[in-house]
Design a protein around this motif. Structure first.
Motif, PDB file in Angstrom:
ATOM      1  N   ILE C 147       0.845  -1.205   0.000  1.00 19.34           N
ATOM      2  CA  ILE C 147       0.000   0.000   0.000  1.00 19.34           C
ATOM      3  C   ILE C 147       0.878   1.252   0.000  1.00 19.34           C
ATOM      4  CG2 ILE C 147      -1.770   1.265   1.288  1.00 19.34           C
ATOM      5  CD1 ILE C 147      -2.634  -1.550   2.421  1.00 19.34           C
ATOM      6  N   GLN C 148       1.897   1.224   0.858  1.00 18.25           N
ATOM      7  CA  GLN C 148       2.842   2.351   0.869  1.00 18.25           C
ATOM      8  C   GLN C 148       3.616   2.435  -0.441  1.00 18.25           C
ATOM      9  OE1 GLN C 148       5.358   2.731   4.325  1.00 18.25           O
ATOM     10  NE2 GLN C 148       3.815   1.885   5.703  1.00 18.25           N
ATOM     11  N   GLY C 149       3.884   1.270  -1.009  1.00 17.73           N
ATOM     12  CA  GLY C 149       4.681   1.216  -2.237  1.00 17.73           C
ATOM     13  C   GLY C 149       4.033   1.970  -3.385  1.00 17.73           C
ATOM     14  N   PHE C 150       2.716   1.790  -3.555  1.00 22.78           N
ATOM     15  CA  PHE C 150       2.025   2.526  -4.622  1.00 22.78           C
ATOM     16  C   PHE C 150       2.135   4.025  -4.392  1.00 22.78           C
ATOM     17  CE2 PHE C 150      -0.227  -1.536  -5.492  1.00 22.78           C
ATOM     18  CZ  PHE C 150      -0.099  -1.570  -6.876  1.00 22.78           C
ATOM     19  N   PRO C 179      -6.659  -4.044   5.912  1.00 20.12           N
ATOM     20  CA  PRO C 179      -7.349  -2.749   5.986  1.00 20.12           C
ATOM     21  C   PRO C 179      -8.638  -2.763   5.169  1.00 20.12           C
ATOM     22  CG  PRO C 179      -5.244  -2.567   4.806  1.00 20.12           C
ATOM     23  CD  PRO C 179      -5.404  -3.988   5.171  1.00 20.12           C
ATOM     24  N   THR C 180      -9.418  -1.730   5.407  1.00 19.45           N
ATOM     25  CA  THR C 180     -10.655  -1.602   4.616  1.00 19.45           C
ATOM     26  C   THR C 180     -10.361  -0.782   3.358  1.00 19.45           C
ATOM     27  OG1 THR C 180     -11.246   0.458   5.703  1.00 19.45           O
ATOM     28  CG2 THR C 180     -12.021  -1.600   6.722  1.00 19.45           C
ATOM     29  N   GLN C 181     -11.282  -0.874   2.408  1.00 21.01           N
ATOM     30  CA  GLN C 181     -11.143  -0.089   1.173  1.00 21.01           C
ATOM     31  C   GLN C 181     -11.124   1.404   1.505  1.00 21.01           C
ATOM     32  OE1 GLN C 181     -10.965  -1.453  -2.292  1.00 21.01           O
ATOM     33  NE2 GLN C 181      -9.998   0.545  -2.203  1.00 21.01           N
ATOM     34  N   GLU C 182     -11.933   1.814   2.473  1.00 24.28           N
ATOM     35  CA  GLU C 182     -12.003   3.227   2.837  1.00 24.28           C
ATOM     36  C   GLU C 182     -10.651   3.709   3.355  1.00 24.28           C
ATOM     37  OE1 GLU C 182     -14.296   0.906   3.793  1.00 24.28           O
ATOM     38  OE2 GLU C 182     -15.638   1.609   2.207  1.00 24.28           O
ATOM     39  N   GLU C 238       2.261   8.693   8.317  1.00 20.92           N
ATOM     40  CA  GLU C 238       0.888   8.900   7.865  1.00 20.92           C
ATOM     41  C   GLU C 238       0.130   7.565   7.844  1.00 20.92           C
ATOM     42  OE1 GLU C 238      -1.392  10.620   3.965  1.00 20.92           O
ATOM     43  OE2 GLU C 238       0.689  11.261   4.267  1.00 20.92           O
ATOM     44  N   PHE C 239       0.865   6.528   7.461  1.00 22.56           N
ATOM     45  CA  PHE C 239       0.268   5.200   7.443  1.00 22.56           C
ATOM     46  C   PHE C 239      -0.249   4.830   8.836  1.00 22.56           C
ATOM     47  CE2 PHE C 239       0.286   0.582   7.572  1.00 22.56           C
ATOM     48  CZ  PHE C 239      -0.294   0.240   6.349  1.00 22.56           C
ATOM     49  N   LYS C 240       0.592   5.165   9.796  1.00 20.96           N
ATOM     50  CA  LYS C 240       0.206   4.839  11.171  1.00 20.96           C
ATOM     51  C   LYS C 240      -1.068   5.581  11.572  1.00 20.96           C
ATOM     52  CE  LYS C 240       1.862   4.369  15.884  1.00 20.96           C
ATOM     53  NZ  LYS C 240       2.938   4.626  16.852  1.00 20.96           N
ATOM     54  N   SER C 241      -1.157   6.822  11.121  1.00 17.97           N
ATOM     55  CA  SER C 241      -2.330   7.603  11.517  1.00 17.97           C
ATOM     56  C   SER C 241      -3.609   7.058  10.865  1.00 17.97           C
ATOM     57  CB  SER C 241      -2.124   9.077  11.161  1.00 17.97           C
ATOM     58  OG  SER C 241      -2.224   9.263   9.776  1.00 17.97           O
ATOM     59  N   VAL C 242      -3.478   6.488   9.689  1.00 15.43           N
ATOM     60  CA  VAL C 242      -4.671   5.963   9.015  1.00 15.43           C
ATOM     61  C   VAL C 242      -4.975   4.538   9.475  1.00 15.43           C
ATOM     62  CG1 VAL C 242      -5.663   5.319   6.772  1.00 15.43           C
ATOM     63  CG2 VAL C 242      -4.329   7.432   7.004  1.00 15.43           C
ATOM     64  N   ARG C 245      -0.996   1.386  12.854  1.00 13.30           N
ATOM     65  CA  ARG C 245       0.146   0.538  13.214  1.00 13.30           C
ATOM     66  C   ARG C 245       1.399   1.031  12.517  1.00 13.30           C
ATOM     67  NH1 ARG C 245      -3.173  -2.535  10.102  1.00 13.30           N
ATOM     68  NH2 ARG C 245      -2.443  -2.873   7.968  1.00 13.30           N
ATOM     69  N   ASP C 246       2.542   0.681  13.143  1.00 14.20           N
ATOM     70  CA  ASP C 246       3.838   0.978  12.534  1.00 14.20           C
ATOM     71  C   ASP C 246       4.089  -0.033  11.434  1.00 14.20           C
ATOM     72  OD1 ASP C 246       5.021   3.210  13.856  1.00 14.20           O
ATOM     73  OD2 ASP C 246       5.149   1.972  15.672  1.00 14.20           O
ATOM     74  N   SER C 247       4.551   0.480  10.326  1.00  9.32           N
ATOM     75  CA  SER C 247       4.895  -0.420   9.233  1.00  9.32           C
ATOM     76  C   SER C 247       5.818   0.339   8.302  1.00  9.32           C
ATOM     77  CB  SER C 247       3.629  -0.878   8.494  1.00  9.32           C
ATOM     78  OG  SER C 247       3.732  -2.224   8.130  1.00  9.32           O
TER      79      SER C 247
END
Lengths: 337, 541, 417
Positions: C147-150, C179-182, C238-242, C245-247
């Protein structure tokens, strides 16, 4: 006196244009405001058949789809002479990726366009892939066959000048028998290229039973344009193989390009036809049958056949090849299909 | 678009690369002289008027034609069309039927009532034309166009000269002559019939003429000595043909022998046949190949039942019978007597051995030179007497209607210049567009359109016109067979075949232009030009 | 949503949530399950609009991806091992043209001898190709990194390889938080290509560039890739905020604070290493771990910062630079230039050989004593290779080495018996 309708236009349909034809019947190349998809200033050699063939074909495709076209181009002469930084000759959206992947790149473009269309893109944008014979019949053949087999919505155009001209005139699988190249030198017991069918990709394309396969030469513009137009009317994988003489590689004068292409067709060395779903549908008949010598002699790549002791047996084998084409495709009677 | 550096480029930017610097040869457009034009004695721009006929603009074609020749309906019937003999199309299939198209245009002009334009200005000069034959009419037409006041004095009762008195009406209907003469007169030319000029100097003085063009033709039949009995009827061909125009038709009998091998011999034999002769036999001392008559005419005559004794001379004429001697060609090709004789039944013998000119009107004019019975003229058609020009059959040349028309045009140009105190210098001629200059591939196969010919029975008994005209359809087809040798016909080939887009199309009628910024000088355009209108020349540096 | 599923399936579902528009598929183990699942989603209409293209080779897969990406479509493919090498020319081309293709590399050894099991030599062979390369430690991270890659690829207009260990991750059933689509839609904006093939604005893409500008073009590729070092931490945050989790990120340290010995590794083996380190820490060893998530661009500053306090560094890598030693180790050494720290290269687990905690305990303890070779091959059967080397010295035509050694270790003999 029998009635003869006035349909004859001084030069028939053989010239590029004709002031006496209604505008809608004139060739794309005759239009004062044609696309010139590949523009002046390119660095092709004088009298380059490929530069000419590419403009004929891409302009015709542009006309057929009202300018909504994207081109993918294989590495090779056409790519090198048209897009050396900082200048490009292309006036169409154009991409060059690699030597051997052009059909696949075009597949990707077509796939993207299909998705965009589903997402509401109003235009019907189409894709043409193009490359030389090396990029098509040799290194790009896997991708080409894959594109055919999947029936992707791509018109692939091969400009066949019978060798790797960009790298200094080496043999390809489209090099005709007996022809001299830098890797089939005119020395030894059997000078020039080996004898054999070579890899006649139009026939292989037909074996995929794709919707449309055609051959053409730069000597018959109207035929070429009609084939491109027909191809663009069809969806799915399509293939047009255009013979484009190379003055440098063939050892011909720069002004002879079209004449040599004409001789290839008139001698039967290069059959001009079109096929749909693997069946030959029409043939461009030979107008004035000629022996193969007429085609071979003006080309220095065959000069070793016409030395002090002419290689009559080799010439006879080439004549057999031409005769086989004539029989197979019915080139003398236009196929009569 | 935020384009990546160097690897993505703006469209068409290669225009910055001027590949014209590669060139060692440059193509140039040129007009070469089409062989038809080169061969036309009347100097017609045949290729030029065919161009308009091809697109169906017949009036424009007719106007282009009549720039040089005011008599297309006549010419389209009686011209022996050397243009067709020179036509490059004969090397593709067969020559373009130029003559047939010309006739169609001439007939169309008569049918539609197309008129010549009135002269734009008046020069105030007066020119006397003596003789209303093709040469005189042609000169009068051109002189009138230059704005000169022209008066034609014709000795005979009709205009047309030898066109009327030498050509039978089955080849040239008289109403055609009338129409084309009238059109010239409508320009303001005065024609005085039955007005024989006895002395040219007197006539010029009396009429206050500034110059004169003499074109009195050759009307006096040549005689040959044939031992003959008194009862034998021997007449000359011109008299026979002339009397066909009058009230009293000639009496030739059932068996007519015509002596000679020219067109007049054929004409008179065919006329005799139509007059009811059971036998019309031509006796000629040489072979068919050597006969000056045009082969098509010989062919038509043979079709109509005319017999010909080739390689024969008349030795003696007796009542109802003549003796002929067979000839044989020697090793130089000349006929020699064989001593072998034959007798032929003949009620009359018509001599068709050529004509002489009546030069009576020139007596007492200083400076004139007469040689071999004809008046000598300079390259400007002027006789040895300043202001007196001459042309047609009375000057040394081939005696055809077309040559005569050409003389009239040429003389008119020189007269016009002479009246202005100048000398007319013809523009330099272009090189001829020979067949090797063409690329005949581009011309598709198209058979010659044959003019219909009158039924043979009616030909033998009536004076109806033998050769009919083409209709509009096949006229246009025939016109479009023209190869346009040496002259651009805007086929777009150069524009299309240039691998460098270095040809600019200027639009209909404006032809093309090379873009030397990009032309690499490959020469494909020149090689693929169908009509030889491009040539490659070395670059200077 | 928490799910128990195979790693490949998890990645496929995550990729589908990213709304790819063109997917090219060519089968090669161990990535096959990913594209199989995606093919199913396209075929059953749950992923639409999307073109799923069964190509005839990996070279075509990458080439189709180049075409579709250049025409403005979000494009995905997956490969491994031989497949990655077969598409290598197109791999370089995709990055050279700046096309943000996302590709999973299910890491696998490269033959000969042919071997389908996991190591990192495939991805590392393409380390200079101009692609971003990130390595997942777990299936959850693999899923998240796609997801982050895109996001990353499309922002930079550069392609990215998301690397996950073949079989160890791809075929492992683990619990993942899908994760959800949203959520994904909120994180990943619509693809706005930097350049696109469009008749409305025609450009020529892929010009020939000579010496006069080639250096500059390559410099720009380098500079562009280096931007990822700044973007990735931000995107991870930002990923964590959405997603909560840390990733991802650049590097991760584990028990490194006072470590005298630092172990550096990439991918799933980090789990085994951490378990070993836990036990050694419990026994009083001052040992820590540096996990490298981002291999290209290489986070030199972060690696240096993480390691500069150690006395020695053991780089345990699933790759071998034949004739040199380590690939990852060489990169780490560069990060430690001029620092008085010993860097040991340990080649481990190549061709799928298990890396056991037992072996690691031994290795790390010897390393602490500086009792290992500069280039160490973990669990190398020395007797077998010595015997083979003797054999080859004795006899020129000594037969195929692999088969001979298998016989020596008894595998072949056992089967024959």
């Amino acid at each position: 006196m029998s009635f003869q309708p006035v349909k004859f236009y001084q030069t028939g349909t053989f010239t590029v244009g004709n002031r006496l034809l209604p505008p809608e019947e004139r060739s794309v190349q005759a239009q004062a405001k044609r696309y010139n998809s590949i523009n002046s200033g390119h660095r092709a050699c004088q009298g380059c058949g490929e530069a000419l063939g590419a403009r004929y074909a891409i302009d015709a495709a542009m006309e057929a789809v009202d300018g909504q076209l994207i081109c993918a181009n294989a590495t090779g002469c056409l790519e090198v002479f048209s897009t050396p930084y900082p200048e490009t000759s292309w006036q169409v959206p154009w991409i060059h990726s690699l030597f051997g992947n052009t059909a696949a790149v075009a597949t990707g473009i077509a796939a993207a366009l299909k998705v965009k269309k589903q997402q509401g893109e109003p235009r019907n944008i189409r894709v043409v892939a193009q490359g030389g014979d090396g990029g098509t019949t040799d290194i790009g053949f896997g991708c080409l066959s894959g594109m055919f087999e999947r029936n992707d919505d791509v018109l692939y155009i091969c400009y066949d000048n019978g060798g790797y001209m960009n790298t200094g005139i080496q043999r390809s699988s489209a090099t005709p028998p007996a022809a001299r190249t830098a890797t089939t030198m005119a020395v030894g017991a059997e000078p020039g290229n080996v004898f054999g069918q070579g890899k006649f990709v139009p026939a292989i394309a037909m074996a995929h039973e794709i919707p449309y396969v055609a051959t053409a030469t730069v000597a018959d513009l109207r035929d070429l344009e009609a084939k491109v137009r027909r191809a663009m009317e069809i969806r799915g994988a399509r293939y047009i193989h255009i013979l484009v003489p190379c003055p440098l590689g063939w050892g011909t004068a720069s002004n002879e390009t079209i004449r040599i292409a004409r001789l290839a067709k008139e001698t039967g060395m290069f059959p001009v036809f079109e096929a749909e779903h693997g069946e030959v549908k029409s043939v461009l008949a030979i107008r004035h049958p000629l022996p193969v010598e007429e085609y071979l002699k003006p080309q220095k790549r065959y000069a070793h056949l016409f030395g002090k002791t002419p290689q009559v047996e080799v010439i006879a084998r080439l004549q057999e090849l031409a005769d086989r084409n004539i029989r197979k495709y019915g080139l003398l009677d236009g196929g009569e299909r | 678009m935020d384009k990546p550096f160097a690897i993505t480029l703006d469209p068409g930017s290669s225009l910055a690369n001027k590949t014209g610097s590669w060139r060692t040869f440059r193509p140039v457009y040129l007009d070469r002289l089409p062989p038809c034009n080169a061969a036309c004695p009347a100097g017609e721009n045949i290729q030029g008027w065919l161009y308009h006929a091809e697109s169906g603009d017949y009036e424009q074609a007719w106007r282009a034609l009549t720039e040089n020749n005011p008599l297309p309906a006549i010419m389209g019937r009686v011209c022996y069309h050397p243009c067709q003999g020179a036509c490059n199309r004969q090397f593709v299939d067969s020559a373009v039927g130029i003559n047939a198209v010309e006739r169609f245009l001439g007939d169309e002009a008569i049918k539609r009532g197309w008129a010549f334009g009135k002269p734009m200005k008046r020069s105030g000069k007066r020119v006397l034309v003596v003789g209303a034959g093709p040469s005189g009419l042609s000169a009068a037409y051109h002189l009138a166009r230059y704005g000169h006041a022209v008066e034609i004095h014709e000795a005979g009762p009709f205009a047309g000269g030898m066109m009327r008195f030498g050509i039978p009406k089955y080849r040239l209907p008289r109403e055609v002559i009338e129409a084309e003469v009238q059109r010239i007169l409508d320009m303001g030319v005065t024609l005085k019939l039955n007005t024989k000029v006895a002395n040219i100097a007197d006539a010029m003085k009396a009429g206050h003429f500034d110059a004169a063009f003499l074109a009195v033709g050759a009307h006096i039949g040549k005689r040959a000595f044939i031992p003959a009995a008194d009862a034998t009827r021997i007449v000359d061909a011109i008299s026979v043909l002339r009397s066909m125009e009058g009230e009293e038709k000639p009496m030739l009998g059932r068996r007519v022998v015509v002596y000679g091998g020219g067109n007049t011999a054929i004409d008179v034999a065919r006329t005799a046949k139509r007059m009811g002769a059971e036998e019309a036999i031509i006796v000629y001392r040489r072979t068919r190949e050597k006969a000056p008559a045009h082969d098509s005419e010989i062919e038509e005559a043979l079709q109509e039942g005319i017999m010909v004794k080739w390689l024969s001379t008349i030795k003696q004429a007796d009542a109802g019978e003549i003796t002929i001697e067979k000839m044989a060609l020697d090793d130089k090709g000349f006929p020699q007597p064989t001593g072998e004789f034959e007798k032929l039944a003949a009620d009359s013998v018509v001599l068709a051995l050529g004509q002489d000119v009546d030069l009576g009107l020139l007596e007492g004019v200083p400076g004139l030179e007469v040689k071999n019975g004809v008046v000598q003229v300079g390259p400007n058609m002027m006789t040895g007497h300043a202001g007196i020009f001459a042309g047609g059959d009375m000057v040394p040349s081939e005696r055809t209607v077309t040559v005569a028309v050409g003389h009239g045009k040429k003389a008119a140009r020189h007269i016009d210049a002479w009246l202005a105190g100048e000398a007319y210098a013809p523009p330099p001629k272009h090189e001829v567009a020979t067949f090797d200059k063409l690329n005949s591939w581009y011309y598709s196969e198209a058979p010659h359109q044959v003019r219909p010919v009158l039924d043979i029975i009616r030909r033998q008994s009536t004076f109806e016109e033998v050769v009919q005209g083409l209709d509009e359809g096949n006229t246009q087809f025939e016109a479009r067979r023209c190869l346009s040798c040496g002259n651009c016909f805007e086929c777009d080939n150069c524009y299309g075949v240039c691998p460098d887009n270095a040809v600019i199309k200027l639009g209909p009628g404006k032809r093309f232009q090379f873009n030397y910024d990009y032309c690499k000088g490959c020469g494909v355009c020149a090689t693929e030009c169908p009509c030889g209108a491009i040539k490659m020349v070395p670059e200077e540096n | 949503m928490l799910k128990q599923m195979e790693g490949s399936r998890a990645v496929a579902e995550a990729v589908a949530l990213c709304r790819p528009e063109v997917i090219c598929a060519y089968p090669i183990s161990p990535q096959t399950h990913i594209v199989e699942a995606l093919g199913e989603f396209v075929k059953d209409g749950s992923l639409a609009p999307c073109e799923f293209i069964n190509v005839e080779s990996e070279f075509a897969a990458m080439s189709v991806a180049i075409g579709s990406s250049a025409a403005g479509a979000r494009t995905y493919t997956a490969t491994a091992s031989q497949g990655l090498l077969f598409m290598a020319e197109a791999v370089y081309n995709a990055s050279g043209l700046g096309l943000p293709i996302v590709m999973t590399v299910a890491n696998r050894a490269i033959g000969a001898p042919i071997n389908i099991w996991n190591d990192h030599t495939d991805a590392l062979s393409q380390r200079d190709s101009g692609w971003l390369q990130i390595f997942a430690e777990t299936n959850q991270e693999a899923l998240d990194l796609h997801i982050q890659g895109f996001r990353l690829a499309e922002e930079l207009s550069l392609p990215i390889m998301v690397c996950m260990d073949g079989f160890i991750l791809t075929h492992a059933y683990e619990r993942v938080d899908m994760p959800t689509q949203e959520q994904v839609d909120a994180y990943l904006p619509k693809y706005e290509p930097r350049q696109v093939l469009d008749p409305a604005e025609p450009v020529s893409i892929g010009a020939m560039v000579g010496p006069e500008a080639f250096m500059e073009v390559r410099y720009l590729a380098h500079a562009k890739q280096m931007e990822a070092l700044k973007l990735i931490p931000a995107y991870a945050a930002e990923f964590k905020s959405v997603f909560g989790r840390d990733s991802g990120g650049l590097v991760h340290t584990y028990k490194a604070d006072d470590a005298e010995t630092m172990v550096v590794a990439m991918g799933s083996v980090l789990g085994t290493i951490k378990d070993t380190v836990d036990e050694m820490r419990a026994a009083g060893h001052k040992i820590g771990v540096l996990g490298i998530t981002l291999f290209r661009p290489f986070p030199i500053a972060q690696v240096r910062a993480a390691l500069q306090g150690a006395q020695r560094v053991v780089v345990l890598e699933k790759s071998l630079a034949v004739g040199l030693g380590g690939i990852l180790a060489t990169n780490v050494r560069m990060a430690l230039s001029a620092l008085p720290i010993d860097v040991y290269t340990v080649v481990a687990g190549i061709g799928g050989r298990p890396i056991t905690m037992r072996s690691l305990h031994g290795l790390f303890r010897r390393a602490e004593q500086d009792d290992i070779d500069a280039v160490t091959f973990l669990d190398l059967n020395r007797a077998v290779v010595d015997k083979q080397l003797d054999r080859e010295r004795a006899k020129r035509r000594s037969g195929p080495a692999a088969e001979a050694m298998l016989r020596d270790v008894g595998v072949v003999a056992a089967k024959l018996a």
